[in-house]
Design an enzyme around this catalytic site. Structure first.
Site, PDB file in Angstrom:
ATOM      1  N   TYR A 270      71.996  40.871 -14.037  1.00  0.00           N
ATOM      2  CA  TYR A 270      70.570  40.672 -13.882  1.00  0.00           C
ATOM      3  C   TYR A 270      70.163  40.129 -12.517  1.00  0.00           C
ATOM      4  CZ  TYR A 270      65.980  39.121 -15.593  1.00  0.00           C
ATOM      5  OH  TYR A 270      64.656  38.935 -15.784  1.00  0.00           O
TER       6      TYR A 270
ATOM      7  N   ASN B 275      72.412  25.898  -4.747  1.00  0.00           N
ATOM      8  CA  ASN B 275      72.114  26.856  -5.802  1.00  0.00           C
ATOM      9  C   ASN B 275      72.871  26.404  -7.036  1.00  0.00           C
ATOM     10  OD1 ASN B 275      73.262  30.229  -6.516  1.00  0.00           O
ATOM     11  ND2 ASN B 275      71.566  29.139  -7.430  1.00  0.00           N
ATOM     12  N   GLY B 276      72.124  26.166  -8.106  1.00  0.00           N
ATOM     13  CA  GLY B 276      72.766  25.718  -9.338  1.00  0.00           C
ATOM     14  C   GLY B 276      71.991  24.581  -9.979  1.00  0.00           C
TER      15      GLY B 276
END
Lengths: 473, 473, 473, 473
Positions: free
Chosen positions: A255, A111-112
């Protein structure tokens, strides 16, 4: 209903003895589905034999009863959900990626986004590397593999690789015998782990996924930390910790993350409530009801209501059946998608002065229609409050916030936006306040709101260099 | 998450000239999906030629892009969504049903249940009728057809048929030239119509579906009324109006209908808020936060909070990706479905005295797990408040509330239930109050709460006579 | 590759004790797939409880592992395959049809076509009947049901119904306790039964299906015969036998049935060989090789070769992977479907005088391309021989031979057809010879070749009256 | 019905201007489906942008209308079909594989097997290579890529790579601008090319695929030859031609290739006929009919009949609907798969002495059942003749003939096999004769029949080293 996306969720586990590992990862991925809806995958390690299934689609679409039951039991497993907006996405890019190398086999979920991916890739290509995917996860796999040739262990190879990698990476890496979690020194993306009563360790992007599989939260992985799970226990390596200042993506709180998650010690829901309370002080409104846009604005609406004393109400109802397979109305049907997705509750809105809360305004189109919906239902005044600052700069760390012209805040002042979307007043949370959200002064990447980039970033336009060459299905 | 179900949603339209009728009905059915998730269907009338598609599944599963685009345009159309719990349901029972009879062709969509279905069916069988389905809609089709042999018009046949039918029926009937809406004289189920700017009339079970297709609400169909839509206009026949006392199903307000719908002039959301306000007076609680069980308890939670002054909070988050294709955890995974569907927000709950609001407790199992979830997240006290009375008697008018032993209120006192589900206190809305919800004293069927049945009902056990003989897929 | 179609295959079984009845019917339907590729269905009777699954598609598409395993075991079952060419077919028409009537439940599978269907239907409609399908099988169900009201048994009701039905029907009817086979007095369509070692009786359209399920052929059902299978044994009722002259469809031998089937005592393969031997005498050819169009012309090619002494060869190879899901080339690809389906074996054809054998020429288009294929592969001369007479009149007894203008023989002389398709000579089997094929002088319906219709037939154009009103999916 | 498999079919094209390249490759792959049924794929090159779709399944399952129409037009394209027996196959291994390297992008489709794959792979791993697949095609991609770093052109890189590769490879390689065909110096696997009227060049494993797309056969690629197709024309490079003796796999003629193909100048059908003629002389039989096992034994049956003068007959009929989705009978159904797949024509067999022809006997199980089928249908004597020698040694060049104990000829003498399968006599084509089949004395690999291996081969058991480590779906 918005078009900003997180790029991934990762999940891994290590059990003391063989279990239905695919089933557990499946539930973990369900809890991380909000972090990526394009594709997903699971790899189970059954005593060194890897079994995997990956495909484009939601967890519910990719994994059926027979798919899950065809996995063997295993002691280690890793899973991934990946984001994606439209059709032309690439099945090759599904993760976890699995590679064979000189010392064996390896699966990686990431992730990233690396900010030096292009340089690393060029360098690898010049030494004869071939790439099957366009994702920087394959670059990470290469770097780890090359370090592994001389490193005494896979975790040492990961540590050496971290000297080369720049940008955002929360990694889960599975070798035949080990499960490894690693988080970049800035800590751009969250990563934590927990443990189940049966002794199984679970690693996840967010704490909500630990709970989903019945694991108790143990702790967050620290920025720069490598945690190695083996049959003999858990080892933490901290040689990269403190190397760089912490720069957690503020958008995780505002978010991306689920409200019931706790990241680096702070509740996401609580942070949203707190942001809205600050917002209510910065941009108060004289109104009768506070209404959140479901589902993204609901947490903040609670906060705004609490701070302002204006009653919280359910003024908009979301049709929960409208999903990916929904077919948008054609023009000649004189109806629109927003109308089907979102309904006003007239008795709540009629004749009222409404504070409408959401966490962002991206292009403004959906927002304008939502506001028209409120007007049609009789709202007398509409005061929009956004629980984050406007974003104005592209993100290079794993979201798809781009500086493209279709970001409304890039082309318009706040006053213009208010006119464009048709509200009586409009207020965004200030950039100053956003840094104070968690009580510390600190620790956030706010580059997309105009803050400094924590790492050197590619010259503009290079972001998607590889994507442009390839279009696979 | 509960197991009480409404049996159907109906939608119909008549356009001044050929339009993409299937597309519009599709959006209408999306808005009525909550009234039935087992099967759905659309029949389009293209100048007397009927084209249909019906199947088991959600609207999103049954209708794909190519299915929709293979429909011809048409001026009249009718659609249906049908409820269902488990697998073994019958594709033959999908509606709208279409039949050929001596005077032509007819399609019928029905919401409700006849209480004299068995008698009518026996009588028809004795005269040589054959039945393809087990639904009473086919019985209605037969009765209308037989009356049609001598009646001068289809609407007259419907009116004569209404002399024979007892129980709940909100019908939409399509003939080659006409669209007819009819509501039983008790008005058990809602039915209303509206009009679009292009002149298209739309009939729907709930007003939310009118809005979804861009139609303005015109009015409710009255109990006993027949409304005939033809190329030449709209004709109302009221010969059955006032025949019987109005008996709208109270559960439409409390439970089945969408909060943004308005039924017989009263807002559903408002009614739920009002119910919870009464509840807060009947069973106040000394607590820190009010939390609704999503999504069913949210409207009532607003009301309880408003009345009591205890702050409304988001204490439970629902995983919106968990749908029909979700695979439940197996026992040996030591996790459970509620854990994946519902997550607590610890920062909201920890150390708090919580009022938990829902609209019903059916078997108590899910409820007990939800409460355990709150306890695990640190809730100090839990005071459950239910915004309806307990149901204790079977429904014969179109829901699946049964007197079966698995209804917890049938076997246990309120105190026992409180112990069973593990709460510190428990309160249900009183049966007296439920009759006052809409401001009138009146007009509700409360048989399932122990009130009188508005019509003679079958001897117990006969309810599912036909179902037991047939098990098709 | 031709467009004449049989309309159905039927299969039924009765076992002494509960077995995996659905599985056996599945294999029976696989063996009858050539008789209908549009839809199929199975109904299993488990002690009076009927479980069914029916859908559009091939047996392999409609029945999957889990579908089959979800059927209960049963002692009686019935199955059906139905023909169909293109998409717009009606799922309602899938068979076996199942109906509830006053005396219980009934499933019917039907092969054939009533020639008085329209009259019967009108009469039924006038008495208030409603029809869900456009198939005459529902008409049969009604007639049987009405007779059943007064008849002492279901078989007596079938017998009385046979007084009303005209045309072709080979029926299998299942009641809660009985399995009944009935064949119309003309015996238009075949029907036979056999028995397995475990005692299970099986009824099938063709003997090949008996063998597929491991049953030994017992005998053909006679024209007009009703055979009743009950737990207590097999009863034959012959009250309708001999009522009318036998009129077996000659196309069953020439075209529809599988070559390994034996119908009414005569081998299908053998009949095709015999037809081609007669053809070789009627239209000899001076040639080097005999080539059959696969698969329809292969049996006849053997016969032509044997009679003429010209060697049989494999001159055309069929691509066995080209099935229903094959996507036809678009015009701009400058290739064609025949090229992909059928390949010439150049070494067999080059420089040769070829006798090409097929069992029919329908529109001539495919045939012309096949002949061009042979020419391109170097064939010097091509002498086409067709092992049946040209068809010139519509069929009302269960095939889709129509008098439509697209039948080439309806518009052209043999000489013209030869020119049109591009052959050096062309010969059809004579109408006289076709009647001699089985050694008897007799017993065939040859109406499609211009012979007399065995029953009164509808005025032209009425054939599809109901189809025109309905277009469902 | 046998379990020996070819490993692949390849297809490529280069058009003078953008065409519906995916459509053409689709038809080419349909024609090569017999060479591989496990997976397939197409990659289209639209001016340097590659679009691909690959999956497990038949061409008809992987490519649907919308999949095909979502490809862009292109001037170059390549496709692949891959074999597979059972479920647990690996989607990663689908071809053509696509890789990015330092000089750009490349897609490779490969038919064959490297005999030095393990050595090459080890060497690559030691230099830091990672492998996504277990197929040696990825090894080829690496070798080409590494050579490309210093080679002036992609074709020169291919040529240099050929110095490293040993074993069987018929390759099609696509770069942004070029299409390259290369065949290993032994010429183990066939490869040829042709041209369409519109100028499009097509490369295919077999000539049948050229015809399917409307291309005229130009010529075979020679063993060792590299043919480069560019916008400016066709260049042949022959530096590897003649390097090694030609060793075409004899099984291509006997078994794998389609009968209508012509390989290296010789007709496949003709070769099969010729083999059977020799067989008829080596092992004559005194019999009444010659029957081929469909479809594999039909060509040879023609030859045996022609040589022996015994009439050819259709004694066995294959059910053409039994495909991959067929569900095998369970034991308790007392039927078997062979019975459903294969039916005897009793009128042909009853009382006859039958010569049964097939091209191989693998495990003997299916064969024994087929022979029992003939006996049950009344065959008096059965003389089995096999049109190839028994195989006794594993293949390392692209088929799955293994030395495993389940090859019946590995454990039994011919006399024992005859007893085992239940025939009156049994004869195999001699190993001597097989070398004479094409008229030359020469040029075949007969290692699987006990001949010498043309290249060094891995120590036994190493064949599937990588497969054992991985089990993906």
């Amino acid at each position: 209903m918005s078009n900003i996306h997180e790029e991934c969720g990762v999940f891994g586990l290590m059990a003391p003895e063989p279990i239905d590992a695919a089933g557990l990862v499946y539930y973990g991925l369900y809890a991380l589905q909000h972090r990526g809806q394009e594709s997903c995958g699971i790899v189970v390690n059954d005593d060194g034999l890897f079994t995997s299934h990956k495909d484009l689609g939601l967890v519910s679409e990719v994994f059926h009863k027979e798919t899950l039951s065809s996995f063997p039991t295993g002691t280690i497993a890793v899973g991934h959900t990946r984001y994606g907006t439209t059709g032309g996405t690439n099945r090759n890019n599904c993760q976890p990626i699995e590679v064979n190398h000189q010392k064996g086999r390896m699966a990686i979920a990431h992730n990233g986004n690396l900010s030096n991916a292009a340089e690393l890739r060029s360098e690898l290509e010049l030494s004869g590397a071939i790439f099957h995917t366009t994702s920087d996860t394959e670059t990470i796999a290469y770097i780890v593999t090359r370090e592994r040739l001389s490193a005494p262990s896979i975790e040492e190879a990961v540590s050496r690789a971290m000297n080369r990698l720049e940008g955002a990476y929360s990694l889960i890496l599975m070798s035949p015998q080990k499960l490894i979690a690693a988080r970049d020194p800035h800590g751009f993306r969250p990563l934590c782990y927990g443990q189940r009563e049966d002794g199984t360790y679970c690693i996840a992007s967010e704490s909500c996924a630990l709970r989903a599989v019945g694991a108790k939260f143990v702790r967050d992985i620290e920025p720069g930390e490598i945690v190695v799970f083996t049959r003999n226990g858990v080892i933490s390596r901290k040689e990269h910790c403190g190397e760089k200042p912490k720069k957690l993506c503020i958008f995780e709180y505002i978010y991306f993350a689920r409200p019931d998650s706790v990241i680096d010690g702070t509740s996401v829901h609580e942070t949203r409530v707190r942001a809205a309370k600050i917002l209510a002080r910065e941009f108060p409104a004289d109104a009768d009801v506070v209404v959140g846009v479901p589902d993204s604005g609901l947490d903040a609406a609670i906060g705004f209501s609490a701070q302002s004393g204006i009653p919280y109400e359910i003024g908009l109802v979301k049709n929960k059946y409208v999903g990916r397979s929904f077919i948008a109305p054609s023009q000649d049907q004189r109806t629109d998608t927003v109308r089907i997705k979102l309904s006003p509750v007239r008795s709540v809105l009629e004749g009222k002065r409404v504070v409408l809360i959401d966490d962002s305004i991206v292009r403004g189109t959906t927002c304008r229609k939502t506001i028209q919906t409120l007007r049609d239902a009789g709202a007398r005044e509409i005061h929009m409050r956004v629980s984050a600052p406007p974003f104005v700069a592209p993100c290079f760390y794993g979201t798809d916030i781009d500086s493209a012209e279709n970001l409304i805040a890039n082309r318009h002042s706040v006053a213009e936006i208010a006119r464009e979307i048709g509200v009586d007043s409009l207020g965004y949370l200030s950039r100053e306040s956003v840094c104070l959200l968690t009580g510390e002064d600190s620790g956030f990447c706010t580059a997309c709101f105009g803050g400094a980039y924590p790492t050197p970033v590619p010259a503009h336009g290079e972001k998607n260099r590889f994507e442009q060459k390839i279009h696979s299905k």
